[in-house]
Scaffold this active site. Structure first.
Site, short mmCIF file in Angstrom:
data_model
loop_
_atom_site.label_atom_id
_atom_site.label_comp_id
_atom_site.label_asym_id
_atom_site.label_seq_id
_atom_site.Cartn_x
_atom_site.Cartn_y
_atom_site.Cartn_z
CE LYS A 186 -4.11 -1.95 0.06
NZ LYS A 186 -4.00 -3.40 0.02
C1 LIG Z 1 -5.36 -4.23 0.70
C2 LIG Z 1 -6.82 -4.07 0.74
C3 LIG Z 1 -7.60 -4.53 1.81
C4 LIG Z 1 -7.08 -5.40 2.91
O1 LIG Z 1 -5.94 -5.02 3.49
P1 LIG Z 1 -4.94 -6.08 4.20
O2 LIG Z 1 -4.15 -5.15 5.04
O3 LIG Z 1 -4.13 -6.70 3.11
O4 LIG Z 1 -5.75 -7.03 4.96
C5 LIG Z 1 -8.94 -4.25 1.81
N1 LIG Z 1 -9.52 -3.60 0.80
C6 LIG Z 1 -8.82 -3.15 -0.26
C7 LIG Z 1 -9.52 -2.42 -1.33
C8 LIG Z 1 -7.46 -3.42 -0.34
O5 LIG Z 1 -6.78 -3.02 -1.41
#
Ligand SMILES: *Cc1c(COP(=O)(O)O)cnc(C)c1O
Length: 397
Positions: A186
C-alpha cells in the site's frame, strides 16, 4: 503506490526505538518502554492527518473492515452492500461477523453504481460499503444521501486511495467509519497493519475494546481489566506501528510523487485515440495511486494489456481476469466453499451469484487497464514509460 520503495533512515530509527526497549506490545509494560508508545503515536498522527477525532490501529486492512463493522453493531444476518470490483477482503470481513455480502455493480467510476445500490436495499440492509479502488473514490455524496434516507451506515474502504479527498475531506473521513490498510504494497506500509477512523466516540471505544479481547483498557493492570462485551484479537504490534509512524510522516511526500508521475502518464495518453479515463465523481480528488483507463472493446484491451507487458511496461493490471479483485473468479464465495459451516443467515440470504447479472460491471471492467504509479521511478523512467504506453496503445487501437 508502494511506500516500501522509499524505506530509509526514519523507518529504521523508529523500529530501533522499539527493539531497544524490547516492548513489542502496544499495551502495558509501562516501566520498560522508555516512553515509546508507537501505536498510540501513530493513532494520534493518523487522526490529525485525516482530520477526524479518532483512529484505531489494527493488524491489517481486513481486520480494520471487520472491526469497523463490529464496532458499529453490525452482526449476523445484516446485509452489507459492496461492489463487484474490490479485493476479497470486502466480503471476508462481512462474513467474519456473520453478516451477508450483497454484491452490486460498478460504473465508470470503477466503484459502486448509485442506481444498483438503491435497487439492492432491503429491510435487512445495514451498511453501504464503498471501496475506493485504485486511487479514486465512489460518489460519496450520493451514497451519503441514500444512507441518510434509509438510516444506513456508510463505511468507506479507503485502503487503495489513502490521501485522496472528497469535497475537501480525506477519503475515509466522509462516512461513519473509514478503513485503511498498511500492508506491504500500500501507499504507506507497516509491513502488516490497518486502521479505522471515525468521529464517533462510541465506535472508537468499541473498536478499541473489540480488537483486544474486549479489554476495557481502564487502569494499569491488564489482568484486572473487565470485558464489557465479547472481543477478539486484531491488535497491531509496536514494531509494525513504528514503521507506520515513519511512513505516515512521509505520506504527503509520497502523494506529491504519485501526482507528478500520474500527470506525465496521463498527458501522454490524453490524445491517444480510443483511450478514455475513469470518471472521478464531482468533488473528488484522486490519490493518484493508479492511472485507470478504458479502451474501446474487450479484445483490444486484452491485446494492449499483453503488449504493455511484452514492452516492459510492468505494473499494469487487467482486473477482469484477476482471481482476487473481480467477482467472476470468486467461485469460493459463489459456491460458499468454507472450511466449516457458515452462519445460517448466510446460507439463507446470500443471493445466488452464479446466476447474477453483473453485465454493467463487465461493460466497464473488461475494458479497463489500471497502471500502478510507483514512487521510485526517475523522471526519465516515467517519460520513457509514458512514450512507450502511448506507442503500444496507438499501434493497437
Ligand atoms: C489491501 C486491501 C484490503 C485489505 O488489506 P490487508 O491489510 O491486506 O488485509 C482491503 N480492501 C482493499 C480495497 C485493499 O486493497
Amino acid at each position: 503506490m508502494p511506500g516500501f520503495e522509499l524505506f530509509g533512515d526514519t523507518e529504521r530509527a523508529q523500529v530501533n526505538d522499539v527493539l531497544e526497549s524490547g516492548v513489542l506490545m502496544r499495551y502495558g509494560f509501562d516501566g520498560m518502554r522508555n516512553g515509546h508508545w508507537k501505536a498510540i503515536e501513530l493513532e494520534k498522527a493518523l487522526a490529525k492527518r485525516m482530520n477526524v477525532k479518532h483512529a484505531q490501529l489494527l493488524s491489517s486492512g481486513t481486520s480494520a473492515l471487520t472491526v469497523a463493522l463490529a464496532s458499529a453493531g453490525v452482526g449476523a444476518g445484516d446485509e452489507v452492500i459492496m461492489p463487484t470490483f474490490t479485493f476479497v477482503a470486502s466480503f471476508e470481513s462481512i462474513l467474519a461477523i456473520g453478516a451477508v455480502p450483497i454484491l452490486v455493480d460498478v460504473d465508470d467510476t470503477l466503484t459502486l453504481d448509485i442506481d444498483a445500490v438503491k435497487n439492492a436495499i432491503t429491510e435487512k440492509t445495514k451498511v453501504i460499503m464503498p471501496v475506493h479502488m485504485c486511487g479514486s473514490m465512489a460518489d460519496l455524496k450520493a451514497l451519503k444521501s441514500i444512507c441518510d434516507q434509509h438510516e444506513l451506515l456508510l463505511v468507506e474502504d479507503a485502503c487503495q486511495a489513502i490521501g485522496g479527498t472528497f469535497e475537501g475531506k480525506p477519503l475515509g473521513s466522509y462516512g461513519d467509519l473509514g478503513c485503511f490498510s498498511f500492508d506491504y504494497v500500500k501507499t504507506i506500509t507497516c509491513g502488516e497493519g490497518g486502521a479505522v477512523i471515525t468521529n464517533n466516540e462510541t465506535y472508537k471505544l468499541n473498536a478499541d475494546h473489540y480488537s483486544d479481547h474486549g479489554h476495557d483498557h481502564i487502569g494499569k493492570d491488564r489482568g484486572a481489566e473487565t470485558h464489557p462485551f465479547l472481543g477478539y484479537n486484531y491488535r497491531i504490534s509496536e514494531l509494525n506501528a513504528a514503521v507506520g509512524v515513519a511512513q505516515l510522516a512521509r505520506l504527503d511526500e509520497f502523494l506529491a510523487i504519485q501526482k507528478k508521475h500520474y500527470a506525465v502518464l496521463r498527458m501522454a495518453l490524453e490524445d491517444v485515440e480510443g483511450v478514455t479515463f475513469r470518471r472521478v465523481p464531482e468533488g473528488g480528488e484522486e490519490s493518484y495511486a493508479f492511472l485507470n483507463f478504458f479502451l474501446p472493446d474487450e479484445t483490444t484491451t486484452k491485446k494492449v494489456h499483453k503488449s504493455l507487458g511484452d514492452a516492459g511496461v510492468d505494473g499494469c493490471f487487467y482486473w477482469f481476469d484477476n482471481n482476487w479483485h473481480y467477482y467472476r473468479k470468486w467461485e469460493h464465495l459463489i459456491n460458499l466453499k468454507s472450511l466449516g459451516k457458515l452462519p445460517q443467515a448466510v446460507y439463507d440470504q446470500l443471493p445466488d451469484y452464479s446466476k447474477a447479472d453483473f453485465s454493467k460491471s463487465d461493460h466497464w471492467v473488461k475494458r479497463n487497464i489500471s497502471c500502478l504509479i510507483k514512487l521510485g521511478w526517475t523522471e526519465v523512467e516515467v517519460q520513457l514509460r509514458a512514450d512507450k504506453m502511448a506507442e503500444v496503445i496507438s499501434s493497437l487501437v
